[in-house]
Design a protein around this motif. Sequence first.
Motif, short mmCIF file in Angstrom:
data_model
loop_
_atom_site.label_atom_id
_atom_site.label_comp_id
_atom_site.label_asym_id
_atom_site.label_seq_id
_atom_site.Cartn_x
_atom_site.Cartn_y
_atom_site.Cartn_z
N MET A 114 11.88 70.16 75.64
CA MET A 114 11.96 68.48 75.44
C MET A 114 13.19 67.57 76.01
O MET A 114 14.32 68.34 76.28
CB MET A 114 12.56 68.85 73.78
CG MET A 114 12.26 66.78 73.24
SD MET A 114 12.59 66.25 71.95
CE MET A 114 13.88 66.82 71.29
N GLY A 115 13.29 66.58 76.68
CA GLY A 115 14.34 65.52 76.83
C GLY A 115 14.29 63.56 76.71
O GLY A 115 13.24 63.56 75.88
N PHE A 116 14.44 63.09 76.80
CA PHE A 116 14.68 62.08 75.58
C PHE A 116 16.51 61.44 76.28
O PHE A 116 17.33 62.28 77.13
CB PHE A 116 15.07 61.85 74.09
CG PHE A 116 15.96 62.57 73.92
CD1 PHE A 116 17.47 61.33 73.68
CD2 PHE A 116 15.89 63.98 72.74
CE1 PHE A 116 18.19 62.02 73.13
CE2 PHE A 116 17.27 64.34 72.56
CZ PHE A 116 18.19 63.14 72.06
N GLY A 117 16.23 60.23 76.71
CA GLY A 117 16.79 59.12 77.20
C GLY A 117 16.61 57.34 77.68
O GLY A 117 15.74 57.03 76.69
N LEU A 118 17.37 57.29 78.50
CA LEU A 118 17.80 56.04 78.93
C LEU A 118 17.68 55.32 79.96
O LEU A 118 18.45 56.64 80.75
CB LEU A 118 18.42 54.94 78.36
CG LEU A 118 18.80 53.26 78.03
CD1 LEU A 118 17.33 52.89 77.70
CD2 LEU A 118 19.70 52.90 77.37
N LEU A 119 16.90 54.37 81.25
CA LEU A 119 17.65 54.75 82.24
C LEU A 119 17.38 52.80 82.67
O LEU A 119 15.90 52.64 82.00
CB LEU A 119 17.11 55.48 83.46
CG LEU A 119 15.80 55.31 83.18
CD1 LEU A 119 15.30 56.28 83.82
CD2 LEU A 119 14.98 56.37 82.09
N PRO A 120 17.98 52.69 83.21
CA PRO A 120 16.98 51.18 84.30
C PRO A 120 16.09 50.78 84.71
O PRO A 120 15.98 52.20 85.52
CB PRO A 120 18.15 49.92 84.85
CG PRO A 120 19.86 51.39 83.97
CD PRO A 120 19.16 52.21 83.87
#
Length: 413
Positions: A114-120
Amino acid sequence: MFRKIVIGLFLLIAGSTMLAQEGTTSPYSFYGIGSLKFRGTAENRSMGGIGVFTDSIHINLQNPAGYAGLRLVNFSVGASHKAQKQKSDTGSQNTSSTSLDYLAMGIPMGKFGMGFGLLPYTAVGYDFYSEVPDGLTEYSGSGGLNKVFLSLAYQVTPEFSLGVDANYNFGKIENTATTQKSDLQYGTQIYNSSDLLGFSFNFGALYKKMITDKLELTGSVTYSPGTSFNSENFRRIGTVNISPVGITPIDEREVAVDDTDFTFPSQLTLGAGLSKPKYWGIGVEYTNQQTSNFSNRTFTIDQVTYKNASKFKLGGYYIPNYNSFGNYFDRVVYRAGARFEQTGLAVNGQDINEFGISFGLGLPVGRLFSNMNLGFEIGKRGTTDFELIQENFFNTYLSFSLNDRWFEKRLYD
């Protein structure tokens, strides 16, 4: 302690990233919803942008199937600085911008990952002038689209894995056009803003096969279906006083403008790589994006058309001796690559293309295969023909990929 630091940094940076960040000074970000940001780590960017290679200690933001191969919890954060010279037939200027590129975490869960995150996702940031009869118009803009993602992957067989990204896209783009004519006391100003939101998905598959005792063949595919985003639009028109100290509103009024839906195009990426795991690897990728179907948010721009975009990437890595204890530089990962992009944007009938050559280092830090990654890229976008602007750029990337073991049962308290 490591977990507390990671969670604290994640929350702190994630909160600050919610604020609009430009990350570009390109006049080409005027078109559409801005310049498309690279979705990938500094490790990928140092290899020409390829994402075909995955391992157990790095996050792969380009192909969600890569999360199935993680064996340690990984926290990754990356930033970049872009210095560029923008030139035309009549002059040139130097600009620069700095941005946070991604913030992500990957967690292994047996055959799942599983992965999660934030990016422009896109960036808007420009300020330029255009001649009009008996005067000048200044165009300026800021903002962009951000992406919060949740990824899930499954190891179908030891050689084959599948994954999916679910993305929530949000952001705000502001555009201002201010015109001053020599025979008029006051100028006019048109302000447009769009609040953007929508969901999108990215599907991925990875196949790895040892074809000899030492060589591994890797195949990679990702597909993002086309999707519709919603744009809540606002427009204001006003009379302004333009002076050396700034612009002062004289009279302003809101203009009714409908909210719109615009289509964000589908994208398909195919990649292949050959490697001697933990020693060297070389890979290629091809991407096709159906940008000919792209539509603007609120207004049509003359002399601008969209074609299907394509990208060609070549890159690789080399590790002299990954388990060396006597020589630190034998454990350093050396990376290099090149890319050529047809962006799909055509201005005044001229295609806007981009080319870059990159290289970088993966420097081991701490324990459990954590590393700091430093990368550089030199390249150009656009042309000075047909009264357009050419951008010569030098990018610097910095990232941290930190690993730890979580959820382990302790033998002793």
